[in-house]
Write a protein that holds these residues in place. Sequence first.
Motif, PDB file in Angstrom:
ATOM      1  N   LYS A 181       5.626  10.937   1.332  1.00 35.69           N
ATOM      2  CA  LYS A 181       6.670   9.893   1.176  1.00 35.69           C
ATOM      3  C   LYS A 181       6.030   8.831   0.565  1.00 35.69           C
ATOM      4  O   LYS A 181       6.566   8.011  -0.493  1.00 35.69           O
ATOM      5  N   GLY A 182       4.930   8.277   1.097  1.00 41.05           N
ATOM      6  CA  GLY A 182       3.929   7.349   0.512  1.00 41.05           C
ATOM      7  C   GLY A 182       4.579   6.016   0.660  1.00 41.05           C
ATOM      8  O   GLY A 182       5.525   5.476   1.304  1.00 41.05           O
ATOM      9  N   PHE A 183       4.590   5.270  -0.410  1.00 37.05           N
ATOM     10  CA  PHE A 183       4.868   3.889  -0.588  1.00 37.05           C
ATOM     11  C   PHE A 183       6.060   4.051  -1.928  1.00 37.05           C
ATOM     12  O   PHE A 183       5.780   4.752  -2.739  1.00 37.05           O
ATOM     13  N   VAL A 239       9.013  -1.982  -4.684  1.00 35.63           N
ATOM     14  CA  VAL A 239      10.126  -2.766  -4.595  1.00 35.63           C
ATOM     15  C   VAL A 239       9.971  -4.216  -4.966  1.00 35.63           C
ATOM     16  O   VAL A 239       9.143  -5.031  -4.311  1.00 35.63           O
ATOM     17  N   GLY A 240      10.182  -4.574  -5.943  1.00 35.45           N
ATOM     18  CA  GLY A 240      10.151  -6.001  -6.447  1.00 35.45           C
ATOM     19  C   GLY A 240       8.527  -6.240  -6.810  1.00 35.45           C
ATOM     20  O   GLY A 240       8.016  -7.380  -6.781  1.00 35.45           O
ATOM     21  N   GLY A 241       7.966  -5.035  -7.241  1.00 31.05           N
ATOM     22  CA  GLY A 241       6.727  -5.233  -7.624  1.00 31.05           C
ATOM     23  C   GLY A 241       5.720  -5.044  -6.478  1.00 31.05           C
ATOM     24  O   GLY A 241       4.357  -5.174  -6.660  1.00 31.05           O
ATOM     25  N   ASP A 242       6.055  -4.733  -5.141  1.00 35.36           N
ATOM     26  CA  ASP A 242       5.463  -4.785  -4.268  1.00 35.36           C
ATOM     27  C   ASP A 242       5.648  -3.350  -3.632  1.00 35.36           C
ATOM     28  O   ASP A 242       6.635  -2.707  -3.576  1.00 35.36           O
ATOM     29  N   ALA A 243       4.504  -2.783  -2.966  1.00 32.13           N
ATOM     30  CA  ALA A 243       4.392  -1.448  -2.348  1.00 32.13           C
ATOM     31  C   ALA A 243       4.774  -1.507  -0.909  1.00 32.13           C
ATOM     32  O   ALA A 243       4.114  -2.486  -0.315  1.00 32.13           O
ATOM     33  N   VAL A 244       5.955  -0.879  -0.740  1.00 35.48           N
ATOM     34  CA  VAL A 244       6.200  -0.733   0.789  1.00 35.48           C
ATOM     35  C   VAL A 244       6.691   0.387   1.173  1.00 35.48           C
ATOM     36  O   VAL A 244       6.695   1.376   0.380  1.00 35.48           O
ATOM     37  N   LEU A 245       6.849   0.600   2.358  1.00 36.58           N
ATOM     38  CA  LEU A 245       6.839   1.846   3.269  1.00 36.58           C
ATOM     39  C   LEU A 245       8.073   2.681   2.437  1.00 36.58           C
ATOM     40  O   LEU A 245       9.164   1.834   2.242  1.00 36.58           O
ATOM     41  N   HIS A 246       8.059   3.963   2.314  1.00 38.80           N
ATOM     42  CA  HIS A 246       9.268   4.591   2.050  1.00 38.80           C
ATOM     43  C   HIS A 246      10.279   4.353   3.022  1.00 38.80           C
ATOM     44  O   HIS A 246       9.958   4.536   4.476  1.00 38.80           O
ATOM     45  N   PRO A 247      11.423   4.196   2.586  1.00 37.57           N
ATOM     46  CA  PRO A 247      12.644   4.122   4.059  1.00 37.57           C
ATOM     47  C   PRO A 247      12.696   5.050   4.934  1.00 37.57           C
ATOM     48  O   PRO A 247      13.038   4.896   5.974  1.00 37.57           O
ATOM     49  N   GLY A 251     -14.723   3.810   9.828  1.00 42.66           N
ATOM     50  CA  GLY A 251     -14.163   2.901   8.678  1.00 42.66           C
ATOM     51  C   GLY A 251     -13.075   3.277   8.005  1.00 42.66           C
ATOM     52  O   GLY A 251     -12.533   2.840   6.925  1.00 42.66           O
ATOM     53  N   LEU A 252     -11.957   4.073   8.597  1.00 38.17           N
ATOM     54  CA  LEU A 252     -10.770   4.629   7.926  1.00 38.17           C
ATOM     55  C   LEU A 252     -10.001   3.595   8.470  1.00 38.17           C
ATOM     56  O   LEU A 252      -9.972   3.088   9.596  1.00 38.17           O
ATOM     57  N   SER A 253      -8.819   3.357   7.768  1.00 37.62           N
ATOM     58  CA  SER A 253      -7.638   2.267   8.116  1.00 37.62           C
ATOM     59  C   SER A 253      -6.200   2.742   7.358  1.00 37.62           C
ATOM     60  O   SER A 253      -5.674   2.747   6.697  1.00 37.62           O
ATOM     61  N   PRO A 254      -5.748   3.637   8.510  1.00 38.04           N
ATOM     62  CA  PRO A 254      -4.497   4.251   8.665  1.00 38.04           C
ATOM     63  C   PRO A 254      -3.475   3.139   8.414  1.00 38.04           C
ATOM     64  O   PRO A 254      -3.629   2.176   9.242  1.00 38.04           O
ATOM     65  N   VAL A 255      -2.223   3.411   7.937  1.00 40.06           N
ATOM     66  CA  VAL A 255      -1.169   2.652   7.993  1.00 40.06           C
ATOM     67  C   VAL A 255      -0.034   2.864   9.066  1.00 40.06           C
ATOM     68  O   VAL A 255       0.975   2.163   9.236  1.00 40.06           O
ATOM     69  N   TYR A 256      -0.425   4.400   9.574  1.00 37.15           N
ATOM     70  CA  TYR A 256       0.283   4.612  10.696  1.00 37.15           C
ATOM     71  C   TYR A 256      -0.370   4.847  12.065  1.00 37.15           C
ATOM     72  O   TYR A 256      -1.484   5.194  12.168  1.00 37.15           O
TER      73      TYR A 256
END
Length: 258
Positions: free
Chosen positions: A142-144, A147-155, A239-244
Motif C-alpha cells: 500500500k505504501g504512501f 495528497v496535495g504534493g505530500d506523501a501520506v499513508l494509504h487510507p 538504525g532502521l526507522s519503520p513508520v509502523y
Amino acid sequence: MSNAMRPEPMTPNRSESPAAPIFDAPQPRRPVDDLPAGDEFDYKPIPMLAPVTLFLGVSSLLVLVSEFGLIIAAVGMILGTICMVTVAKNRGEIGGYKMTVVGLAASVVCLFSGSAKLYHDYTHEVPEGFARVNFNADISKKGFVNVGGDAVLHPDVAALDGQKVFLKGFMYPSRKHAGIQEFVLAKDNGDCCFGGQPKITDMIYVRVKAPKSGVTFTANRVSVAGTFRAGKRNQSEEGLSPVYELEALYFEPSRTSF
C-alpha cells in the motif's frame, strides 16, 4: 622245463578300480531350450518411476514438519499413478509393482493428512480477538499516496491504526539473541537475513508486551499479534526507522507460511 615249474601268468585283480583321471572330461553343453524350468533366468525389468515413486513416498513424510512435504507428496502421487498404470498394463513382463504401491500409498496418505493439518493450523493460528492482516499485501504494498504534493499513508493502512491485528514476518537480526523486548519485523527474509536495507514501509517496530521475559531470535518466519500503530516513526538499534509499530501481546514461530 616241466609244467610244474612253469610260472603261472599274472592276471589283473578285477576287484581294484582303475585310477581316476586327474581332469574330468568336458561335458557337452545343453541347449537353452533343454534347461529345466527351475534353471530359467527369471528377470523382469523395473521401470525407473517405481523407485522414484517409493523415494517420493518416503520423502513426503516431511509433511509432518514442513509444508514442502505437500509438494513432494503431490508429485509422488502423480508419478506413482503413471507408474501404476504402466506396470498394470505390462503385468508379468515388468516388475516394481509392490514398490510402486508402497510409494503411491505413502504419497496419498501424506498429501491428505498434511492438507488436513495445514488447514487446521491456518484456521487456529489467529488468537481470539485479533484480525488476520497480510503484511505484504495489506501494509507494505500500500505504501504512501500523494495528497496535495505530500506523501501520506494509504487510507487502508491508516484505517488499521489502533486495531488488534495478527501478521507474519521475519525478525531483523540485532545484537541480542534472547530476552528481546524490541525488534524490527521485516516483511520477508530477503530484507532481514541477507543484508538488505528494508524500506520504511516494509518494516514494523515491535514492542514485546508479552511474554514479559521477551522473545528469542529466530531466522524462521514468526507470527505476532497486538495493537497496530500507523505513522509513528521509531528508531531501532540497527538504525532502521519503520513508520509502523506493533505492541505485541502474542509471539510464536509461524505455523503456516501464508
